[in-house]
Design a protein around this motif. Structure first.
Motif, PDB file in Angstrom:
ATOM      1  N   LYS A  99       0.842  -1.204   0.000  1.00 18.71           N
ATOM      2  CA  LYS A  99       0.000   0.000   0.000  1.00 18.71           C
ATOM      3  C   LYS A  99       0.878   1.255   0.000  1.00 18.71           C
ATOM      4  N   ARG A 100       1.837   1.263  -0.951  1.00 15.51           N
ATOM      5  CA  ARG A 100       2.835   2.327  -0.964  1.00 15.51           C
ATOM      6  C   ARG A 100       3.143   2.756  -2.391  1.00 15.51           C
ATOM      7  N   ALA A 101       3.405   4.056  -2.527  1.00 15.65           N
ATOM      8  CA  ALA A 101       3.874   4.597  -3.804  1.00 15.65           C
ATOM      9  C   ALA A 101       5.138   5.398  -3.542  1.00 15.65           C
ATOM     10  N   ASP A 102       6.198   5.092  -4.278  1.00 15.26           N
ATOM     11  CA  ASP A 102       7.462   5.836  -4.181  1.00 15.26           C
ATOM     12  C   ASP A 102       7.566   6.744  -5.400  1.00 15.26           C
ATOM     13  N   THR A 103       7.634   8.048  -5.155  1.00 13.29           N
ATOM     14  CA  THR A 103       7.609   9.014  -6.254  1.00 13.29           C
ATOM     15  C   THR A 103       8.885   9.846  -6.288  1.00 13.29           C
ATOM     16  N   ASP A 123      12.565  16.227  -3.554  1.00 13.43           N
ATOM     17  CA  ASP A 123      13.209  15.287  -4.467  1.00 13.43           C
ATOM     18  C   ASP A 123      12.417  13.992  -4.608  1.00 13.43           C
ATOM     19  N   LYS A 124      11.835  13.527  -3.500  1.00 13.31           N
ATOM     20  CA  LYS A 124      11.083  12.277  -3.556  1.00 13.31           C
ATOM     21  C   LYS A 124      10.072  12.218  -2.419  1.00 13.31           C
ATOM     22  N   ALA A 125       9.126  11.290  -2.567  1.00  6.46           N
ATOM     23  CA  ALA A 125       8.096  11.123  -1.543  1.00  6.46           C
ATOM     24  C   ALA A 125       7.684   9.661  -1.469  1.00  6.46           C
TER      25      ALA A 125
END
Length: 218
Positions: A99-103, A123-125
């Motif tokens: 249940k995760r999104a790496d952006t 830079d990222k989330a």
């Protein structure tokens, strides 16, 4: 005339010698058999360990592999028919089971009563796709509608309370105040800020108010 009797040749291997040879042969054969058994056991153990490691590595790679990779990722969160927040990212890796999104390279907007009150770049989330809770990292910059600004390296956002939180060093520009500290809890409008420690304040030039309206990445 005397008779000369030729003596019988002495056997090269006597009966006791033969018995000793048989004992030594049986002993050596037993040692060789034990050695062969040990080598076989070691071979089987190595094979089992190799297969187990390969299976573990395959499982580990499977766990790390995203279910989907999306370029130009765009996500909108609403609650009770009102926009809560909106996020843009150049790319996103989605992990359904986690249940995760790496952006990467993100731009986010936070709303109150369908009106944008602040926006953020980083830079990222890492986003919890079930709760929308977000952890952003790297060159984090939050700007509010009145021109206040927060700079830090890591920031967590709780959508249930609309609170942002960090234990890292922070730099806040608010009105005529230029504030540095370590650790912070605040709302996304930077109206109510609680610094954790090492707070230092100085006066700044109010002409340096930040531009709130930033261009969306796409």
């Amino acid at each position: 005339m005397a008779r000369f009797t030729k003596p019988k040749p002495t056997p090269l291997i006597t009966e006791p010698d033969k018995a000793l040879s048989r004992v030594l042969f049986r002993k050596n054969a037993w040692i060789l058999a034990v050695a062969a058994g040990v080598i076989l056991v070691l071979f089987l153990l190595v094979q089992h360990s190799t297969h187990k490691r390969e299976a573990f590595e395959e499982a580990e790679q499977g766990a790390d592999s995203p279910d989907a990779t999306i370029e130009k990722f765009h996500l909108i969160s609403t609650a009770l028919a009102q926009k809560h927040w909106e996020l843009y990212a150049t790319s996103a890796k989605l992990y359904q089971n986690l249940k995760r999104a790496d952006t990467e390279d993100i731009y986010a907007e936070y709303y109150k009563n369908n009106r944008m009150v602040s926006n953020l770049t980083a830079d990222k989330a890492q986003i919890n796709t079930e709760t929308d809770a977000t952890l952003v990292e790297g060159h984090v910059e939050l700007i509010t509608e009145n021109g206040s600004k927060l700079e830090t390296d890591k920031l967590a956002w709780d959508p249930d309370t609309d609170q942002i939180r960090t234990n890292e060093k922070v730099h806040v520009y608010k009105g005529s105040d230029d504030i540095t500290a370590v650790g912070l809890v605040a709302d996304t409008q930077l109206n109510n800020i609680q610094f954790t420690k090492d707070v230092h304040t100085q006066v700044r030039d109010t002409s340096e108010i930040e531009h709130f309206n930033r261009r969306k990445p796409f």
